[in-house]
Design an enzyme around this catalytic site. Structure first.
Site, PDB file in Angstrom:
ATOM      1  CB  SER A  72      -2.991  -5.772  -5.717  1.00 37.84           C
ATOM      2  OG  SER A  72      -3.694  -5.845  -6.895  1.00 37.84           O
TER       3      SER A  72
ATOM      4  N   GLY B 232      -4.915  -2.428  -9.459  1.00 39.13           N
ATOM      5  CA  GLY B 232      -5.448  -0.939  -9.464  1.00 39.13           C
ATOM      6  C   GLY B 232      -4.852  -0.341 -10.818  1.00 39.13           C
TER       7      GLY B 232
ATOM      8  CD  GLU C  91      -4.422   2.693   0.748  1.00 32.84           C
ATOM      9  OE1 GLU C  91      -5.499   3.210   1.092  1.00 32.84           O
ATOM     10  OE2 GLU C  91      -3.571   2.030   1.075  1.00 32.84           O
TER      11      GLU C  91
ATOM     12  CB  CYS D 127      -2.257   0.277   3.280  1.00 35.42           C
ATOM     13  SG  CYS D 127      -3.890   0.025   3.028  1.00 35.42           S
TER      14      CYS D 127
ATOM     15  CD  GLU E  31       2.378  -3.492  -0.062  1.00 41.18           C
ATOM     16  OE1 GLU E  31       2.020  -2.998  -0.969  1.00 41.18           O
ATOM     17  OE2 GLU E  31       1.699  -3.062   1.031  1.00 41.18           O
TER      18      GLU E  31
END
Lengths: 506, 506
Positions: free
Chosen positions: A222, A226, A245, A282, A372
């Site tokens: 997440s 991250g 990522e 992703c 997202e």
């Protein structure tokens, strides 16, 4: 002892033995072992590392029938998908064996010396050396391909870096089984035990990240998690690179010509892509830009309502999605287009859903509308002409992928659209879908923030190895003390640049 | 209006017109112009950028006689050194023109599609694209080579990134003159004005770093300043890469055999290197490890006392050095070996000094004894055998360079020493000195923290261009919409990897 318990997201019931969090003493032991292994493993010949990667791949393939049911019980993902994922993971290990043997990744550059020049010119020989022991955080959504022996581990091992793997709590039994397999291969290959180790527990993961002996870290997860870990890495007395990522919205644009020519096919493809793996990729396309009057509603609604509800990876992800979508649905400019049949109430099931807004509304309130929402859902964004479309696209943040559906001879703003997409994405796709990331030499799985913490890198594909290396230049070092690979007669037969000219030898 | 005034460090007197700090409106205008220029400049053909870089080089060379006296008055550096530095700076611009035309830096990788494969294989084409407008902080110690048109600017312009340059307050008139020259070349080349801009003022520099339109930053300077700015870059809502070159101690080791064979020559070379540019090189050797009984004291003292005092770049640097060396001299395990004749009291002069400690003392209290004291001074570290030496070397932090003086057939621990040095440095030198960084294809000017914030990059040499680029992969994009350079017939004649095989075309 705190333990991590696998839960079957289809039922909510415990599965498998609980996995104990790594003790403090054991974390210390693993850090020391990884650090101790770094010198000899980093200096190992390419054949040794390629052989190790292939042995890991073989062991994974052989264990497929045993591993898949464990992962299925913990992740709720279908058997066929998980079987394919093991093959993808072993294939990835084999690609990195190829990368290592190819040797171009070492980026050898030689500038020959000239003692007679004025001033005398030194002999300079540069290549890339492994950073040392690295920490890899496993992700939940690919229990094999982005987990214990996933792309971060494979690329780091290929580079010559021992890996300390922080297991994901969503699939503890799978992690334990794969780690055991990896440890066995390490022993069989005669490598130091510290080349691979696994730790369990979030606090243990943070502690390892703060440890001096860790030289870099890779993460898939997440944006919140991250960003926190990236901060830990940056705030160390000696900061280290952190390759995260994080989140990605993966916009897809359909031109008027494409909607007219094959609207129904695009609708079906889109719904299949956004619901693949219960929308937990992703690269899930989260925004679909459609021209007003697209006439695709029936096909979209039809495809969505035909999609069966499916379990998410765990209840936490499902609950986060539910609250996120409650917020989205409550937005004044968002309506719901369709939802699949209701999900079972036990476990962590999610219902596929489609929402709608306008490009103008998105441009006016981009933060919630370009966010997202990890799961089987997406937002249709209807645009009224080129200007409207481009203004909305410019509000989209950095993303792993961006897609355009266009026609041959399209008279729409294809060039302008691709230009905006390219600036925001690491991969630009035409007439396809972003899910299903090919593991190849050229793949780019990374993009501007928040897609990745460092858009210059990828976590999938051959160039993922670049993250775990740094250049060292040797100046006037006599042959006997030079790394063998840099010697004048090029004993490793490496492609290299010599005095400005590229030389390939194979 | 706040202004920045050049001061002659030889006299302490003001020289040249004061330079006004950039106003808030002007910073905004420059940011907007840089951002606006990014698209067209980033898409410009290689010939355009190579031509621009060469025109900048020519303009610099032509202006040498005019620029050198300005820089000399502001920096106190000798005329010959500054004349050479202009040539180095223009040479660097020309090297990047070559790099751009060579095209390998674009790292093109093609994986051809195969629609008949199961599953069908997409056509994937990856290369590197410029990040957008970047911010470069000039350094004080090279008024040309690490300033307005220095390596960071040259590499970013080569990559296709417009540059906003934050001028260093230590040489304002030089900065203004070079920026004016750069702006004229931009106009003459028909490029958008935003391709190059200069801002003046520390607050303005921080403001620009926080601005959304800046996509990366390069910095050369102190560890404190660099760490602060790296934090600003990381704390942005959308973090950006920050490439800082901070502090470097540059250890040098002399084996017993080398000391015996050519102790006096090594002593002279060392003193010349550590006092070059009044010790204000990032690569100044700050620690010299000598075997006990080395017998080099006379030569070291002789060489040092023959070195004339010289002005430092400014009073702030001189004052920091004085207080740092007061602390070092007060250390219980440090003695002074020699100092040059006293420096004049006006201006910002410094006296070359040599200190001494033991390897054992260094290992016991490494922080103050391995610290960089920027200026014409160094610490001799006497070691008693291999074990003592290696233990002390392992206490040395990341560094740009590390040097060993050894003999052919040396029976000392050369391999072990080089192994420790290699792990800490970006460049390993045998029987030479680290000052004088060659601008070549293979040069590495970067190393583990605190030498640089990211050891995977360099700020000198051809690969410095890598910092300003990120990969973009095009999936199934029809030829007409592909970047021209990626088309199947390779119209730019780029070296590329196709289906796993390297192809060179020139």
């Amino acid at each position: 002892v705190t333990t991590v318990q696998g839960i079957d997201p289809r039922t909510g019931e415990s599965v498998g033995e609980p996995l104990a969090e790594t003790t403090s003493d054991e974390v210390e032991r693993l850090l020391a072992a990884a650090h101790d292994a770094a010198g000899s493993y980093g200096a190992s010949r390419q054949q040794v590392r390629a052989g190790f990667l292939r042995a890991l791949a073989d062991a994974l393939d052989e264990a497929t029938a045993r591993l898949v049911p464990i992962a299925q019980a913990e992740s709720g993902l279908p058997e066929a998908r998980l079987t394919g994922e093991v093959a993808r993971t072993s294939g990835q290990l084999r690609l990195f064996a190829e990368v290592v043997l190819d040797g171009a990744y070492l980026e050898v550059i030689v500038d020959s010396g000239d003692a007679s020049a004025t001033p005398p010119q030194s002999d300079l020989r540069r290549w890339l050396e492994p950073l040392g022991a690295v920490l890899v955080y496993a992700a939940s959504n690919f229990p094999f391909a982005f987990s214990v022996l996933g792309g971060d581990t494979a690329s780091a091992l290929a580079a010559g870096c021992p890996v300390l793997l922080k297991a994901h709590p969503s699939h503890p039994a799978t992690s334990a089984a794969v780690a055991e397999l990896a440890n066995e291969v390490v022993v069989r290959q005669g490598l130091p035990a510290g080349v691979f180790g696994m730790i369990v527990g979030d606090d243990q993961g943070v502690r390892a990240l703060r440890d001096e002996r860790i030289t870099a870290a890779g993460f898939t997860g997440s944006t919140t998690g991250g960003r926190f870990l990236a901060g830990v890495a940056a705030d160390r007395p000696r900061p280290i690179p952190f390759f995260g990522e994080l989140g990605s919205i993966n916009p897809a644009v359909v031109t008027a010509a494409a909607a007219a020519a094959r609207g129904a096919e695009i609708a079906r493809g889109f719904v299949a892509s956004m619901t693949l793996g219960t929308g937990q990729f992703c690269t899930k396309p989260g925004l679909l830009f459609l021209p007003t009057g697209h006439g695709m509603d029936d096909a979209l609604v039809g495809a969505l309502t035909e999609t069966a509800p499916a379990p998410m990876l765990n209840a936490r992800i499902r609950d986060q999605l539910a609250s996120g979508l409650d917020g989205l649905a409550a937005h004044a400019d968002v309506t719901i287009v369709a939802e699949a049949s209701a999900a079972p109430s036990g476990g962590a099931w999610a219902t596929p859903r489609l929402f709608r807004t306008s490009a103008r509304a998105l441009a006016a309130d981009a933060v919630p509308l370009t966010k997202e929402y990890f799961g089987p859902n997406a937002l249709l964004v209807e645009y009224d002409g080129e200007r409207d479309l481009l203004a909305a696209l410019r509000c989209v943040e950095g993303t792993l992928t961006a897609t355009a559906h266009v026609e041959d001879g399209d008279t729409g703003p294809v060039t302008a659209v691709l230009d905006v997409l390219r600036q925001r994405a690491g991969r630009v796709i035409v007439n396809g879908w972003p899910t299903g990331v090919a593991v190849t030499w050229s793949m780019q799985h990374g993009g501007p923030w928040p897609a990745t913490t460092d858009a210059a890198h990828t976590s999938v594909g051959a160039t993922a190895i670049d993250r775990w290396l740094r250049p060292v230049c040797y100046q006037d070092v006599p042959e006997r003390w030079l790394p063998e690979a840099l010697r004048e007669d090029n004993p490793w037969q490496l492609p290299r640049r010599v005095n400005g000219r590229m030389q390939t030898v194979r």
